[in-house]
Design a protein around this motif. Sequence first.
Motif, short mmCIF file in Angstrom:
data_model
loop_
_atom_site.label_atom_id
_atom_site.label_comp_id
_atom_site.label_asym_id
_atom_site.label_seq_id
_atom_site.Cartn_x
_atom_site.Cartn_y
_atom_site.Cartn_z
N PRO A 42 0.80 -1.23 0.00
CA PRO A 42 0.00 0.00 0.00
C PRO A 42 0.83 1.28 0.00
CG PRO A 42 -0.97 -1.60 1.50
CD PRO A 42 0.35 -2.18 1.04
N ASN A 43 2.02 1.23 0.58
CA ASN A 43 2.86 2.43 0.62
C ASN A 43 3.36 2.86 -0.75
OD1 ASN A 43 2.98 3.12 3.49
ND2 ASN A 43 3.92 1.09 3.71
N LEU A 44 3.31 1.96 -1.73
CA LEU A 44 3.69 2.34 -3.08
C LEU A 44 2.56 3.04 -3.82
CD1 LEU A 44 5.66 -0.85 -4.23
CD2 LEU A 44 6.50 1.17 -3.04
N ILE A 45 1.34 2.85 -3.38
CA ILE A 45 0.17 3.44 -4.02
C ILE A 45 -0.19 4.78 -3.39
CG2 ILE A 45 -2.18 2.98 -4.84
CD1 ILE A 45 -1.73 0.05 -3.90
N LEU A 46 0.05 4.89 -2.09
CA LEU A 46 -0.41 6.04 -1.33
C LEU A 46 0.04 7.38 -1.91
CD1 LEU A 46 -2.03 7.01 1.12
CD2 LEU A 46 0.03 6.68 2.52
N PRO A 47 1.33 7.57 -2.28
CA PRO A 47 1.73 8.89 -2.80
C PRO A 47 0.97 9.31 -4.06
CG PRO A 47 3.66 7.56 -2.26
CD PRO A 47 2.48 6.66 -2.18
N THR A 48 0.70 8.35 -4.95
CA THR A 48 -0.05 8.68 -6.16
C THR A 48 -1.45 9.16 -5.82
OG1 THR A 48 1.19 7.13 -7.53
CG2 THR A 48 -0.99 7.75 -8.30
N VAL A 49 -2.13 8.45 -4.94
CA VAL A 49 -3.49 8.83 -4.55
C VAL A 49 -3.50 10.25 -3.97
CG1 VAL A 49 -5.38 8.35 -2.95
CG2 VAL A 49 -4.29 6.47 -4.18
N LEU A 50 -2.60 10.51 -3.03
CA LEU A 50 -2.60 11.79 -2.34
C LEU A 50 -2.21 12.94 -3.25
CD1 LEU A 50 -1.07 10.86 1.15
CD2 LEU A 50 -3.45 10.74 0.37
N THR A 51 -1.15 12.75 -4.03
CA THR A 51 -0.69 13.85 -4.87
C THR A 51 -1.66 14.14 -6.01
OG1 THR A 51 0.70 12.33 -6.16
CG2 THR A 51 1.75 13.49 -4.34
N GLU A 52 -2.20 13.10 -6.64
CA GLU A 52 -3.12 13.34 -7.75
C GLU A 52 -4.42 13.97 -7.27
OE1 GLU A 52 -2.41 12.98 -11.09
OE2 GLU A 52 -0.42 12.74 -10.22
N ALA A 53 -4.92 13.54 -6.13
CA ALA A 53 -6.13 14.15 -5.58
C ALA A 53 -5.89 15.63 -5.27
CB ALA A 53 -6.58 13.41 -4.33
N ALA A 54 -4.76 15.92 -4.67
CA ALA A 54 -4.45 17.31 -4.31
C ALA A 54 -4.32 18.18 -5.55
CB ALA A 54 -3.18 17.36 -3.47
N LYS A 55 -3.68 17.67 -6.59
CA LYS A 55 -3.50 18.47 -7.80
C LYS A 55 -4.85 18.76 -8.47
CE LYS A 55 -0.23 15.91 -9.67
NZ LYS A 55 0.76 15.47 -10.69
N ILE A 56 -5.74 17.79 -8.46
CA ILE A 56 -7.09 18.02 -9.00
C ILE A 56 -7.76 19.15 -8.23
CG2 ILE A 56 -9.42 17.03 -9.08
CD1 ILE A 56 -8.09 14.35 -9.84
N ASN A 101 -7.07 3.76 -8.13
CA ASN A 101 -5.85 3.51 -7.37
C ASN A 101 -6.15 3.45 -5.88
OD1 ASN A 101 -3.51 3.26 -9.11
ND2 ASN A 101 -3.94 5.34 -9.77
N ASN A 102 -7.03 4.30 -5.42
CA ASN A 102 -7.39 4.31 -4.01
C ASN A 102 -8.11 3.03 -3.61
OD1 ASN A 102 -7.60 6.09 -1.51
ND2 ASN A 102 -9.74 5.50 -1.79
N ASP A 103 -8.92 2.48 -4.52
CA ASP A 103 -9.59 1.22 -4.26
C ASP A 103 -8.57 0.08 -4.11
OD1 ASP A 103 -12.16 -0.15 -3.99
OD2 ASP A 103 -11.69 -1.11 -5.90
N LEU A 104 -7.55 0.12 -4.96
CA LEU A 104 -6.47 -0.86 -4.82
C LEU A 104 -5.74 -0.67 -3.49
CD1 LEU A 104 -4.63 -3.09 -5.93
CD2 LEU A 104 -3.36 -1.29 -7.15
N LEU A 105 -5.49 0.58 -3.13
CA LEU A 105 -4.87 0.86 -1.83
C LEU A 105 -5.69 0.27 -0.70
CD1 LEU A 105 -3.04 2.46 0.18
CD2 LEU A 105 -4.52 4.44 -0.24
N TYR A 106 -6.98 0.48 -0.73
CA TYR A 106 -7.84 -0.02 0.35
C TYR A 106 -7.86 -1.55 0.38
CZ TYR A 106 -11.94 -0.91 3.22
OH TYR A 106 -12.78 -1.38 4.21
N ASN A 107 -8.03 -2.17 -0.77
CA ASN A 107 -8.13 -3.63 -0.81
C ASN A 107 -6.83 -4.30 -0.35
OD1 ASN A 107 -10.80 -3.58 -1.71
ND2 ASN A 107 -10.19 -3.54 -3.87
#
Length: 547
Positions: A42-56, A101-107
Amino acid sequence: MKRISKKIITFSLLFCGLTFSCKDLTELNENPNGVGTESVNPNLILPTVLTEAAKIYVDLGYQNIAGVVQHTQKDAWATEHNDYEWGGDQSWNKYYDVLRNNDLLYNRAVEMKFEYHQGVALVMKSFMFGLITDLWGDAPYTNALKGELGGTDNITPVFDDQSVIYAGIIADLEKANTLLSKSKGEYAGIVDNVDVYYSGDPVKWRKMANSLLLRYYMRISSKQPDIAKAGIEKIIANADKYPLILANTDDATMGFAGNSQNDSWPADTVFDASGSNYRRLKMCATFVEKLQALKDPRLAIWANKVQVPLVVDASLPAGTDKIVDGKRMLSPDKVGSAQIDTDPEYVGLPPSFSALPSAYNLNPTPGQTSYNPHVSFLNNMYKLAKGPLLRVRMISAAEVHFILAEAALKGWAAGSAKTHYEEAIKASFNTWTVSNSYAAYMAQPGVVFDNTLRQIIEQKWIAGWTAATEAWFDYRRTGFPELKAGPSAKRQVLPVRFYYMRDEININKANAQQALSKLQITSFSQADQENSPWSKQWLIQGTNKPW
């Protein structure tokens, strides 16, 4: 929805490698560049989720939505920003991309029993679905992220009712509050430096979850006041169970690495060598004049003084137009009937001023490549790729206090409306480094709390600079501030939603048409009919707001 593909997980590795120290992660996977979704940490997915959400979020609040709520206007390439010429292709693909990506993070977090990551993923799921339904209305929700499972229902999902989506968001945030209620040492798998909001702090994530609960309870307050009242009062009555963002140190924000255009402040001049994106963006006159009327010190933080003020002097000979001591001296005949602003300090661009907004204030270089010395530019810090004030502000102490002030004004058990109003402004002043001016500002007749919703929402609108989406959603719900569309705007009033994109209507036709049929056509919908930015979604139907 299968056309909304996952971003490659290795982007997380690339972002980590460029922006943070991720050497902690090398022990987790022998071959991280080839890791599959079935075994990704999950730590490999987390930065993408957070940064992409913030940029949107910042792209909305610093660009076109800032134009809608008249924080800013553009003096070139301006029709989208100033005039609401949005067309029919307002895509939500990148929103669902983050959600996949966030769904993958959660699962993966569930499979690995990483409860902290589960809680964070539910917060981000709520944030992103909140944006989607706030912006568009009904949307794919229950079956939105199941395209890879096969079956027609999964690739052409139904649109859930907006009320169902808000209920799901609230339920997920409640669950996140529980998952994030332990001390940090009780969680497995936390890697501080991949969490670009809170550095692995579950307490702060829990505060973000509960603060978002307040946001969405207030969002539905006009349609479901009993649910909103009960939810907010429960949170306030159980402060230990529902901690909130009440101080600036707990604000949910993200800074920028400034290494490339992709991880820098939008419209900077470091990676836009021409500087055109910065140069075109001006503060709106509506905003400037409100800040000036209140002697607001934040104006100097957000904007530069005008480079060359205009001075109209009737004593000058006819035909005078010259620069004297840094001022442009004009005889009245040189101005004629032109609309001008001779303020010697700050000049904003009027909303939807004309088809050629760059001509405003007698600009000597009108056109797409204009450089207008007679209108204030944004502060020079907005040229930078990164900086201490250049942050995405997802939700803040200022917003939370404004929500509680509004709740208290409604008569709900949320504390003192006056106290929360004052604390909200104080939090904003702290954010923008003008806290020394707070006492003098609050003593002014126009700022002293007058016990009105108008004043709360107007101050919230001011504090929402660079995070304008909340100001738009508040405007739709309350009608405040009383913003007026300019003469060149596509309609006579401000829009209230985004278009459903054409691809969605064509590919997922039956479900999209069902959603369209539930929009309320207004007298401003015109040729667009249901799928119009001036058609009302469930949230504001029957409220007689905002116009």
